[in-house]
Every structure is written in structure tokens, then in C-alpha cells.
Design a protein around this motif. Structure first.
Motif, PDB file in Angstrom:
ATOM      1  N   VAL A  46      32.878 123.872  38.736  1.00  0.00           N
ATOM      2  CA  VAL A  46      33.168 125.265  38.432  1.00  0.00           C
ATOM      3  C   VAL A  46      32.120 126.157  39.082  1.00  0.00           C
ATOM      4  N   ASN A  47      32.548 127.276  39.621  1.00  0.00           N
ATOM      5  CA  ASN A  47      31.627 128.246  40.210  1.00  0.00           C
ATOM      6  C   ASN A  47      31.019 129.088  39.081  1.00  0.00           C
ATOM      7  N   ILE A  48      29.889 128.630  38.555  1.00  0.00           N
ATOM      8  CA  ILE A  48      29.253 129.267  37.402  1.00  0.00           C
ATOM      9  C   ILE A  48      28.429 130.468  37.865  1.00  0.00           C
ATOM     10  N   ASP A  49      28.566 131.586  37.149  1.00  0.00           N
ATOM     11  CA  ASP A  49      27.813 132.794  37.482  1.00  0.00           C
ATOM     12  C   ASP A  49      26.492 132.886  36.726  1.00  0.00           C
ATOM     13  N   LEU A  50      26.466 132.359  35.505  1.00  0.00           N
ATOM     14  CA  LEU A  50      25.258 132.468  34.678  1.00  0.00           C
ATOM     15  C   LEU A  50      25.182 131.276  33.743  1.00  0.00           C
ATOM     16  N   ILE A  51      23.969 130.780  33.522  1.00  0.00           N
ATOM     17  CA  ILE A  51      23.742 129.665  32.604  1.00  0.00           C
ATOM     18  C   ILE A  51      22.867 130.133  31.449  1.00  0.00           C
ATOM     19  N   LEU A  52      23.297 129.852  30.227  1.00  0.00           N
ATOM     20  CA  LEU A  52      22.450 129.992  29.041  1.00  0.00           C
ATOM     21  C   LEU A  52      21.870 128.618  28.789  1.00  0.00           C
ATOM     22  N   LEU A  53      20.596 128.450  29.094  1.00  0.00           N
ATOM     23  CA  LEU A  53      19.997 127.125  29.197  1.00  0.00           C
ATOM     24  C   LEU A  53      18.969 126.881  28.102  1.00  0.00           C
ATOM     25  N   ASP A  54      19.313 126.002  27.175  1.00  0.00           N
ATOM     26  CA  ASP A  54      18.370 125.623  26.133  1.00  0.00           C
ATOM     27  C   ASP A  54      17.279 124.743  26.731  1.00  0.00           C
ATOM     28  N   ILE A  55      16.067 124.892  26.246  1.00  0.00           N
ATOM     29  CA  ILE A  55      14.969 124.085  26.780  1.00  0.00           C
ATOM     30  C   ILE A  55      15.001 122.664  26.223  1.00  0.00           C
ATOM     31  N   MET A  56      15.227 122.543  24.922  1.00  0.00           N
ATOM     32  CA  MET A  56      15.188 121.232  24.276  1.00  0.00           C
ATOM     33  C   MET A  56      16.546 120.552  24.412  1.00  0.00           C
ATOM     34  N   LEU A  57      16.631 119.597  25.356  1.00  0.00           N
ATOM     35  CA  LEU A  57      17.864 118.867  25.613  1.00  0.00           C
ATOM     36  C   LEU A  57      17.584 117.368  25.609  1.00  0.00           C
ATOM     37  N   GLY A  59      17.397 113.738  27.191  1.00  0.00           N
ATOM     38  CA  GLY A  59      17.176 113.360  28.582  1.00  0.00           C
ATOM     39  C   GLY A  59      16.328 114.401  29.288  1.00  0.00           C
ATOM     40  N   ALA A  60      16.741 114.794  30.494  1.00  0.00           N
ATOM     41  CA  ALA A  60      16.015 115.839  31.222  1.00  0.00           C
ATOM     42  C   ALA A  60      16.116 117.150  30.456  1.00  0.00           C
ATOM     43  N   ASP A  61      14.976 117.842  30.300  1.00  0.00           N
ATOM     44  CA  ASP A  61      15.008 119.072  29.512  1.00  0.00           C
ATOM     45  C   ASP A  61      15.436 120.265  30.369  1.00  0.00           C
ATOM     46  N   GLY A  62      15.561 121.422  29.695  1.00  0.00           N
ATOM     47  CA  GLY A  62      16.032 122.614  30.382  1.00  0.00           C
ATOM     48  C   GLY A  62      15.114 123.083  31.487  1.00  0.00           C
ATOM     49  N   LEU A  63      13.809 122.876  31.313  1.00  0.00           N
ATOM     50  CA  LEU A  63      12.871 123.297  32.348  1.00  0.00           C
ATOM     51  C   LEU A  63      13.056 122.479  33.622  1.00  0.00           C
ATOM     52  N   ASP A  64      13.316 121.184  33.465  1.00  0.00           N
ATOM     53  CA  ASP A  64      13.580 120.337  34.633  1.00  0.00           C
ATOM     54  C   ASP A  64      14.839 120.809  35.359  1.00  0.00           C
ATOM     55  N   LEU A  65      15.877 121.105  34.585  1.00  0.00           N
ATOM     56  CA  LEU A  65      17.122 121.570  35.195  1.00  0.00           C
ATOM     57  C   LEU A  65      16.924 122.915  35.886  1.00  0.00           C
ATOM     58  N   CYS A  66      16.187 123.823  35.250  1.00  0.00           N
ATOM     59  CA  CYS A  66      15.905 125.127  35.850  1.00  0.00           C
ATOM     60  C   CYS A  66      15.196 124.957  37.185  1.00  0.00           C
ATOM     61  N   ARG A  67      14.215 124.077  37.228  1.00  0.00           N
ATOM     62  CA  ARG A  67      13.462 123.857  38.467  1.00  0.00           C
ATOM     63  C   ARG A  67      14.373 123.311  39.571  1.00  0.00           C
ATOM     64  N   ARG A  68      15.242 122.370  39.234  1.00  0.00           N
ATOM     65  CA  ARG A  68      16.130 121.785  40.245  1.00  0.00           C
ATOM     66  C   ARG A  68      17.132 122.826  40.768  1.00  0.00           C
ATOM     67  N   LEU A  69      17.663 123.619  39.846  1.00  0.00           N
ATOM     68  CA  LEU A  69      18.632 124.630  40.272  1.00  0.00           C
ATOM     69  C   LEU A  69      17.982 125.697  41.139  1.00  0.00           C
ATOM     70  N   ARG A  70      16.769 126.116  40.778  1.00  0.00           N
ATOM     71  CA  ARG A  70      16.093 127.147  41.564  1.00  0.00           C
ATOM     72  C   ARG A  70      15.745 126.642  42.957  1.00  0.00           C
ATOM     73  N   ALA A  71      15.491 125.346  43.089  1.00  0.00           N
ATOM     74  CA  ALA A  71      15.195 124.791  44.409  1.00  0.00           C
ATOM     75  C   ALA A  71      16.397 124.904  45.334  1.00  0.00           C
ATOM     76  N   LYS A  72      17.600 124.982  44.747  1.00  0.00           N
ATOM     77  CA  LYS A  72      18.834 125.076  45.537  1.00  0.00           C
ATOM     78  C   LYS A  72      19.413 126.484  45.547  1.00  0.00           C
ATOM     79  N   GLY A  73      18.754 127.419  44.889  1.00  0.00           N
ATOM     80  CA  GLY A  73      19.314 128.760  44.718  1.00  0.00           C
ATOM     81  C   GLY A  73      19.924 128.858  43.338  1.00  0.00           C
ATOM     82  N   GLY A  74      21.161 128.415  43.208  1.00  0.00           N
ATOM     83  CA  GLY A  74      21.787 128.295  41.908  1.00  0.00           C
ATOM     84  C   GLY A  74      22.165 129.613  41.266  1.00  0.00           C
ATOM     85  N   PRO A  75      22.898 129.554  40.144  1.00  0.00           N
ATOM     86  CA  PRO A  75      23.330 130.771  39.451  1.00  0.00           C
ATOM     87  C   PRO A  75      22.192 131.411  38.679  1.00  0.00           C
TER      88      PRO A  75
END
Length: 239
Positions: A46-57, A59-75
């Protein structure tokens, strides 16, 4: 409005399910993922425009996901942080989140933040929709494209900016060589009624300084005026 797609990443269904219903009622297309891995799978579909990202998840936490998405640009990303842990807020902003909200949150206040973040340019998506005549600014060898959220360095390198960094740099360029207090920067970037802290402004200034250091890490592009605020030092030219 249902062409706006929002992904809620939270492993607590008591939070994610009512929030998805609320957003759907407001006209958004809402999706839910219970982990960082499920979120990345959803982003492939899905072409996501915005993510509401909880930190406490799990497996990989929200901060890890935020870092990976920002490395690619991301929503766009709004981090959801624990009310009693300000460190989460600081780290989330440092990793490039566009904004943050603390649990427990008021749905109306969250909606206002979502709308504010969505009003910002969104990188590649808006680059495709850019007008024929686009605002472009130059300073100290840098070329700033606020609509497309990046600067090009004197060496020709593309330096991406988050939405919050773009907002702040645009205000600084528009008020070059003026001393602006933190309160004025908050007002000019988000509006007086938007609850962003002075600490967040300091973090954004720090991030911009690093990105605008260029070949001279000691260059003072944004000057700190003790007890008063900040001043953007270079001469700015609109081209």
C-alpha cells in the motif's frame, strides 16, 4: 480524503482498533500492523502517506523501523511515545520522525497533528506534483528545494530533509540575519496553538547544522544568540 492512507503500527488492539475506526470516520484509509515486520510488509502493498508508529513493539522496535524507513526516504512518521519517558521523544526526532505524540493522547489533538504533518510536502510524491515554477533558494553554495524537501550541497550532493527540518529551514531562510526566539520559531513553523517544545526546536537546529556543515564542519550557518534564540547567517537568494 480517503485517498490519504495512514498506517497504525501498534501491538495493542485496544488502541489500534478504535484509532483505525476514528480515522476511517474522518475520511482516511486506515491500516493496522502489530509489528515492525508487519508494517514493512504493508508498505510493500500500500502507498502509505503517514505512519503512526508506536515505539514499544514486539521484535524490532519503532525506533529501528523509523531509522530504516528514513534511510530510504519513506512516508511521514509520527512517533507514539510513553508519557513518562522524554528520551523516546528526543531519540525519535533525532532519527527523523516528523512529529511525536505521547500516550495517552486525545483523539482530536492527534487529528490536528496528523493534519499538520500531512500539509507538509512529502518528498518524492510531491516532486511528481511539483508546479512548473517552484520556490528555490540559494545560500552559502547550497540550493534549497522546500517543496521537494531537500538541499543540494556545494559539492552537488542531495541532502534529504524531514518535514520538520524543511519547515524550520524555510522559516530561517525567510528571516535570514534576523534573531528569532524559540517561541517565534515555534509560532512560525507550527502555529501558536501547536504543542511543540523549545527542546524540539533545539534538536531541529542541531540536525540542520550537521546537514548544512558542508566542507567546513566549523561553519556557523545557524548562530546561537545566547538567551535570545537563533539567527540564520548566510545571505539567501530566491532563484
Amino acid at each position: 480524503m480517503n485517498d490519504i492512507h495512514i498506517l497504525i503500527v501498534d501491538d495493542d488492539p485496544d488502541i489500534s482498533a478504535p484509532l483505525a475506526t476514528f480515522l476511517a470516520d474522518k475520511g482516511y484509509a486506515a491500516y493496522v500492523a502489530a509489528s515492525a515486520e508487519a508494517a514493512e510488509d504493508m508498505l510493500e502493498k500500500v502507498n502509505i502517506d503517514l505512519i503512526l508508529l508506536d515505539i514499544m513493539l514486539p521484535g524490532a522496535d519503532g525506533l529501528d523501523l523509523c531509522r530504516r524507513l528514513r534511510a530510504k526516504g519513506g512516508p511521514r512518521i509520527i512517533m507514539v511515545t510513553a508519557l513518562d519517558d522524554p528520551t523516546d521523544t528526543v531519540v525519535g526526532l533525532e532519527m527523523g520522525a516528523d512529529d511525536y505524540v505521547s500516550k495517552p493522547f486525545d483523539l482530536r489533538a492527534l487529528l490536528a497533528r496528523i493534519r499538520a504533518v500531512l500539509r507538509r510536502p512529502a518528498g518524492a510524491e510531491n516532486a511528481r506534483r511539483a508546479p512548473a515554477v517552484e520556490l528555490v533558494m540559494q545560500f552559502s553554495g547550497f540550493t534549497f528545494y522546500p517543496y521537494r524537501r531537500f538541499v543540494r550541497s556545494p559539492a552537488g550532493l542531495r541532502v534529504p530533509l524531514t518535514g520538520a527540518e524543511t519547515d524550520l529551514l524555510l522559516v530561517l531562510c525567510q528571516h535570514a540575519r534576523e534573531v528569532l526566539s524559540r517561541e517565534e520559531l515555534i509560532s512560525l513553523t507550527r502555529g501558536r496553538d501547536f504543542p511543540i517544545s523549545e527542546r524540539s526546536i533545539d534538536l531541529l537546529v542541531s540536525r540542520l547544522r550537521r546537514k548544512l556543515a558542508g566542507d567546513d564542519p566549523f561553519a556557523e550557518t545557524i548562530r546561537t544568540v545566547r538567551a535570545d534564540g537563533y539567527a540564520f547567517e548566510p545571505e539567501v537568494r530566491v532563484i
